[in-house]
Design a protein around this motif. Structure first.
Motif, mmCIF file in Angstrom:
data_model
loop_
_atom_site.group_PDB
_atom_site.id
_atom_site.type_symbol
_atom_site.label_atom_id
_atom_site.label_comp_id
_atom_site.label_asym_id
_atom_site.label_seq_id
_atom_site.Cartn_x
_atom_site.Cartn_y
_atom_site.Cartn_z
ATOM 1 N N UNK A 161 35.431 52.979 45.591
ATOM 2 C CA UNK A 161 37.048 52.505 45.891
ATOM 3 C C UNK A 161 37.653 52.827 46.892
ATOM 4 N N UNK A 162 36.781 53.135 48.255
ATOM 5 C CA UNK A 162 37.399 53.570 49.538
ATOM 6 C C UNK A 162 36.653 51.991 49.969
ATOM 7 N N UNK A 163 37.666 52.326 51.128
ATOM 8 C CA UNK A 163 37.797 50.956 52.416
ATOM 9 C C UNK A 163 36.409 51.228 52.954
ATOM 10 N N UNK A 179 15.200 52.800 35.809
ATOM 11 C CA UNK A 179 15.371 52.883 37.198
ATOM 12 C C UNK A 179 16.008 51.260 37.195
ATOM 13 N N UNK A 218 18.510 50.035 35.780
ATOM 14 C CA UNK A 218 19.413 50.218 35.101
ATOM 15 C C UNK A 218 20.716 51.244 36.484
ATOM 16 N N UNK A 219 19.678 51.575 36.930
ATOM 17 C CA UNK A 219 20.954 52.787 37.797
ATOM 18 C C UNK A 219 20.918 51.676 38.944
ATOM 19 N N UNK A 239 24.111 49.660 37.661
ATOM 20 C CA UNK A 239 25.156 50.377 37.531
ATOM 21 C C UNK A 239 25.899 50.374 39.256
ATOM 22 N N UNK A 288 26.480 47.106 40.940
ATOM 23 C CA UNK A 288 27.888 46.521 40.073
ATOM 24 C C UNK A 288 29.287 46.818 40.564
ATOM 25 N N UNK A 306 27.042 41.936 36.456
ATOM 26 C CA UNK A 306 25.290 41.871 36.133
ATOM 27 C C UNK A 306 24.800 40.522 36.135
ATOM 28 N N UNK A 307 26.152 39.709 35.817
ATOM 29 C CA UNK A 307 25.173 38.035 35.264
ATOM 30 C C UNK A 307 25.201 37.646 36.886
ATOM 31 N N UNK A 354 18.611 61.088 40.767
ATOM 32 C CA UNK A 354 17.409 60.416 39.266
ATOM 33 C C UNK A 354 16.099 59.547 39.751
#
Lengths: 95, 318
Positions: free
Chosen positions: B26-28, B81, B83-84, B87, B90, B96-97, B156
Motif C-alpha cells: 500500500x506504500x506509494x 511456489x 502460488x506464493x 499472491x 497480486x 490472477x485472471x 519460503x
C-alpha cells in the motif's frame, strides 16, 4: 473464462501452541472450507502449523500508509510511557 | 500531483530503498517500480507453474517408490511456489485472471529452460542438480529484495528448494555408481542440460537491459555474469565427484582469478527459445492452456456450490 472468479483469502497460521497466528500469505478459494484445505496444502506441507485461520481479503480493513503521520507519530513524543523516562538512583535494585 | 511532487516522492522512495527499508503493497511507489515487479514476479510464478510439466512427465515412470514420492513432493512444491509468487504479485494490483491470461496468450515469459524435453530418467537428476541449483543461486539474493511480499515469498521458496537440488544430485549419484549404461545416461543428461542451465542465469551483463535499475531496487544483488561464474565454480567440483565430464572443452581452472574459465555460450539458441522456437514451447503451452480450460467446469461448479451453501445459510438465519 469462468463466469465468476474465486475470491481471495488471507491465511494465518499458528506454528505451535503458545505462539500467535501469523499472516502467511493469501490464496484463492471458492469458500472458507476450501480456503482451509488449500491453505493446508500451500502453507503447511512441512508441519509449519497446528492451526489455520482464513479470512476473506475483502473483510480486512487496513490503515493507509499515507496517513502514518497522524496515525502513529503522536506516540513518538510520549517518552513518559517508557521506564527509562524515570530517574532513579543506581543503588535502587529490582526495579 | 505535480511533476515536482512526484519527483520529490521518487527521491524519498529511492532513499528508503537505499536505507534497506522494505516497500509494502500500500506504500506509494513509482509506476515503473510497480510494473517491473509485476513483470519479474509473474515471470517467476509462471516459471514455477510451467516448470512442473517437464518433471510431471516422469512421475508415473519413476524407478522406485522412493523416487516417486520425492518427485511428487517436488512438483507439489513447485505448484506451491507458483502460488506464493502469484499472491505476492497480486498485491501490486493485478488480478490472477489477468496474470494467467498473459501466460496463456504468450504475452508473459517464463524461464526458457522448461522448453527442453525430458527424454530419460537421468533428466530428473540433471534438472534437480543443475536447474534447481541455478535457480537457488538466482533466488537466494532475492530473499533481501526491497519489495516485502516478494522477499517473504522467496524466503519460503529458498527453504524448500534445497531438498530439490539434493534429490536431483542423489539421482545422478546413483546412476553414476550403477551400470556403464546408467552412467552413460547420466553423462548424456549433463551434456544436454549444462548449456541451457548456464543460459538460465540470463543474458551477459552487456546485453542485459534491466540490470542497472534492478540493482538499485535490490531486485538483483549480483549481475548475471557474476551469478553464472558462481554457478560454474560450485558445480564443476560436484561433477568431479560424480565422475562426469562437463561438456565444455574450454573449461579450465584459472589460478589467477580463482575461478573457472569457460567456453562461449550459444546465445542464438537462447534467444530462439525465448522467442518461442525451443523444442517444447508449443507443447508446454498446449498442456498448460488445456489444463486450464478442462478445469473450467470444476472451478465454476465449486463457485456455484459455495453460493448455494451461502444462500442456504442466509435462509436459515431468517
Amino acid at each position: 473464462m469462468g463466469t465468476k472468479n474465486w475470491p481471495l483469502w488471507e491465511i494465518f497460521v499458528r506454528s505451535k501452541n503458545g505462539l500467535e497466528h501469523r499472516h502467511f500469505g493469501s490464496l484463492h478459494a471458492a469458500d472458507a472450507e476450501m480456503a482451509l484445505e488449500n491453505a493446508r496444502d500451500v502453507y503447511t506441507r512441512r508441519n509449519e502449523g497446528v492451526s489455520i485461520w482464513v479470512v476473506e481479503s475483502k473483510n480486512i480493513t487496513a490503515s493507509n500508509p499515507e496517513h502514518n503521520g497522524e496515525m502513529f507519530e503522536p506516540a513518538q513524543d510520549k517518552v513518559y510511557r517508557h521506564p527509562t523516562f524515570y530517574d532513579l538512583p543506581d543503588d535502587v535494585k529490582h526495579m | 500531483m505535480s511533476e515536482e511532487q512526484i519527483k520529490n516522492l521518487e527521491e524519498q522512495f529511492e532513499a528508503r530503498i537505499a536505507r534497506d527499508e522494505k516497500i509494502e503493497p500500500k506504500d506509494w511507489m513509482p509506476e515503473k517500480y510497480r510494473q517491473t515487479h509485476i513483470r519479474q514476479i509473474s515471470q517467476h510464478a509462471h516459471s514455477e507453474i510451467v516448470g512442473m510439466l517437464p518433471e510431471g512427465n516422469w512421475i508415473t515412470r519413476a524407478p522406485s517408490l522412493r523416487r516417486k514420492v520425492a518427485l511428487l513432493a517436488k512438483v507439489q512444491d513447485e505448484a506451491g511456489h507458483g502460488l506464493y509468487l502469484y499472491s505476492a504479485c497480486e498485491t501490486l494490483g493485478i488480478s490472477r485472471d489477468v496474470l494467467y491470461e498473459q501466460l496463456h496468450s504468450g504475452k508473459a515469459k517464463y524461464s526458457s529452460i522448461f522448453n527442453y524435453p525430458t527424454v530419460t530418467w537421468a533428466d530428473m537428476g540433471a534438472i534437480g542438480w543443475l536447474v534447481d541449483g541455478a535457480a537457488i543461486i538466482n533466488q537466494v539474493p532475492l530473499c533481501s529484495t526491497s519489495f516485502g511480499p516478494y522477499a517473504r515469498a522467496m524466503v519460503r521458496v529458498c527453504k524448500e528448494e534445497s531438498f530439490h537440488q539434493r534429490q536431483g544430485y542423489e539421482i545422478m549419484l546413483k546412476l553414476c555408481n550403477g551400470t556403464p549404461e546408467q552412467k552413460e545416461m547420466a553423462q548424456d543428461a549433463l551434456n544436454r542440460w549444462w548449456w541451457p542451465s548456464l543460459m538460465m542465469l540470463g543474458p551477459t551483463d552487456d546485453a542485459s537491459v534491466h540490470t542497472e535499475q534492478s540493482m538499485k531496487w535490490k531486485l538483483k544483488r549480483k549481475t548475471n555474469d557474476e551469478l553464472r561464474q558462481q554457478f560454474i565454480d560450485q558445480t564443476v567440483p560436484q561433477a568431479d565427484i560424480l565422475g562426469l565430464t562437463i561438456p565444455d572443452p574450454d573449461l579450465k581452472w584459472n589460478e589467477e582469478r580463482g575461478s573457472y574459465d569457460f567456453g562461449e555460450i550459444d546465445w542464438d539458441e537462447f534467444w530462439q527459445v525465448v522467442k518461442g522456437h525451443g523444442p517444447c514451447n508449443k507443447e508446454r503451452m498446449k498442456a498448460r492452456v488445456g489444463a486450464w480450460e478442462r478445469g473450467e467446469w470444476v472451478r465454476d461448479a465449486a463457485m456455484a456450490y459455495a453460493e448455494k451453501q451461502q444462500e442456504r445459510k442466509e435462509k436459515q438465519a431468517v
